[in-house]
Design an enzyme around this catalytic site. Structure first.
Site, PDB file in Angstrom:
ATOM      1  N   ASP A  86       0.843  -1.193  -0.073  1.00 16.81           N
ATOM      2  CA  ASP A  86       0.123  -0.120  -0.229  1.00 16.81           C
ATOM      3  C   ASP A  86       0.740   1.161   0.069  1.00 16.81           C
ATOM      4  OD1 ASP A  86      -2.002   2.116   0.441  1.00 16.81           O
ATOM      5  OD2 ASP A  86      -3.135   0.636   1.709  1.00 16.81           O
ATOM      6  N   ASP A  97      -3.403   7.321  -2.844  1.00 22.15           N
ATOM      7  CA  ASP A  97      -3.335   6.330  -1.949  1.00 22.15           C
ATOM      8  C   ASP A  97      -3.707   4.979  -2.693  1.00 22.15           C
ATOM      9  OD1 ASP A  97      -3.403   4.818   0.048  1.00 22.15           O
ATOM     10  OD2 ASP A  97      -5.445   5.613   1.236  1.00 22.15           O
ATOM     11  N   HIS A 157     -12.317   5.712   1.737  1.00 22.74           N
ATOM     12  CA  HIS A 157     -12.346   7.227   2.625  1.00 22.74           C
ATOM     13  C   HIS A 157     -12.018   8.254   1.649  1.00 22.74           C
ATOM     14  CE1 HIS A 157      -7.980   6.931   2.320  1.00 22.74           C
ATOM     15  NE2 HIS A 157      -8.147   5.675   2.451  1.00 22.74           N
ATOM     16  N   HIS A 165      -7.354  10.047   5.990  1.00 26.45           N
ATOM     17  CA  HIS A 165      -8.701   9.739   6.055  1.00 26.45           C
ATOM     18  C   HIS A 165      -9.611  11.090   6.861  1.00 26.45           C
ATOM     19  CE1 HIS A 165      -8.642   5.170   6.172  1.00 26.45           C
ATOM     20  NE2 HIS A 165      -7.498   5.458   6.089  1.00 26.45           N
ATOM     21  N   GLU A 191     -11.025   1.297  -1.688  1.00 28.40           N
ATOM     22  CA  GLU A 191      -9.975   0.076  -1.531  1.00 28.40           C
ATOM     23  C   GLU A 191     -10.923  -1.155  -0.931  1.00 28.40           C
ATOM     24  OE1 GLU A 191      -7.404   0.477   1.773  1.00 28.40           O
ATOM     25  OE2 GLU A 191      -8.309   2.869   2.243  1.00 28.40           O
ATOM     26  N   GLU A 287      -6.628  -0.835  -4.144  1.00 30.56           N
ATOM     27  CA  GLU A 287      -6.976   0.485  -4.035  1.00 30.56           C
ATOM     28  C   GLU A 287      -6.354   1.504  -5.160  1.00 30.56           C
ATOM     29  OE1 GLU A 287      -5.139   2.214  -0.425  1.00 30.56           O
ATOM     30  OE2 GLU A 287      -6.774   3.588  -0.381  1.00 30.56           O
TER      31      GLU A 287
HETATM   32 MN    MN Z   1      -4.006   2.798   1.065  1.00 29.42          MN
HETATM   33 MN    MN Z   2      -6.635   4.083   1.754  1.00 31.58          MN
END
Ligand code: MN
Ligand code: MN
Length: 303
Positions: A86, A97, A157, A165, A191, A287
């Protein structure tokens, strides 16, 4: 309204994240050092003109998220494992992200495909005005069609400058309580996490990632605490960091850990323990980050 400049910064972050994702994918093989992978990702982000928005997460098998290499970590990619990488990139606070899963055994290909298709289907339907639980319903439906479960207590998010977030979550299942709608002129990370376990994660006992809750001045800190706090707030604001990133503090690792512990007890610092599937099910995740600008959905981590 997102300005043209903000859209450009989100796009630049996304572009860097995409490149790093492609580069790191080639390195993942059994026996490779997790520390080397994490350092590669973070170094590559900087080489390409971004900053890591959080430490590279490298989570293996039943660990769903929040593992990153500890200093001198000797962990290596196990044979036949399922690994999730990630990656977070920011350019002047504008975040991309993105995550991928790689199965090193054919046994879990199905699980990986489920997470991948769940993300594809979610991206197909996302648009301004859609309720987030409709996105969750699609993710849940795809997971079930593969005979696996969505992880219910993890999700997407919204993103804001320097904030990963930003307060709204996008569920990975049809959550009847998630009634809010996707808005124009905003940024989101989608995600899906899926598992062959129970579909729930809990906190494990390793903490590798931390973030300040607030980056402004705090009263009555002791000498070392003040030194660490000032360093963290200047360098990371409220973005997550890990112990590997603190070497220019020039304090022994034990001291750093004990100061972080104190800051956390005082409610200044947030700890992010690893998240582990409750039945030790294998977890897969994909994601991407999107921005919605003038009604158009742009997947920044793809284009
Ligand atoms: Mn992530
Ligand atoms: Mn994320």
């Amino acid at each position: 309204m997102l300005t043209d400049e903000e859209v450009e910064l989100y796009r630049r972050a996304g572009h860097i994240a995409l490149q790093v994702k492609k580069d790191v994918e080639r390195l993942i093989k059994p026996g490779v050092s997790v520390l080397e992978i994490c350092e590669f990702v973070e170094r590559r982000i900087i080489e390409l003109g971004g900053r890591p928005a959080f430490p590279c997460n490298f989570s293996i098998n039943e660990v769903a998220a929040h593992y990153t290499a500890l200093p001198n970590d000797e962990l290596r990619v196990p044979e036949n494992s399922v690994v999730k990488i990630d990656i977070g990139v920011h350019v002047q606070g504008y975040i991309a992200d993105t995550a991928i899963t790689i199965s090193l055994t054919p046994r879990y290909e199905n699980l990986v495909l489920a997470a991948k298709e769940a993300l594809e289907k979610a991206l197909e339907i996302i648009k301004p005005g859609i309720r987030v639980n409709e996105i969750g319903a699609v993710i849940e439906r795809v997971a079930k069609s593969y005979g696996v479960k969505p992880v219910k207590n993890l999700g997407g998010h919204n993103l804001a400058p320097y904030t990963i977030h930003a307060g709204e979550s996008i569920p990975n299942y049809r959550d009847f309580l998630s009634l809010w709608k996707i808005k124009n002129e905003s940024a989101y990370a989608i995600e899906p996490f899926v598992t062959n376990g129970a579909g729930v994660v809990k906190e494990g006992n390793i903490v590798a990632i931390y973030a300040l809750k607030k980056a402004f001045k705090v009263k009555s800190l002791k000498r070392d605490e003040l030194k660490v706090f000032t360093y963290l707030s200047k360098k990371f604001k409220t973005l997550p960091f890990c112990i590997r990133w603190l070497h220019d503090l020039e304090l022994p690792e034990e001291n750093i850990i004990s100061v972080l512990e104190k800051l956390s007890k005082r409610g200044i610092l947030h700890k992010y323990p690893i998240l582990v599937e409750v039945k030790k099910g294998i977890v897969a995740q994909f994601e991407d980050t999107i921005i919605i600008h003038r009604g158009e959905v742009i997947v920044t981590t793809r284009s």
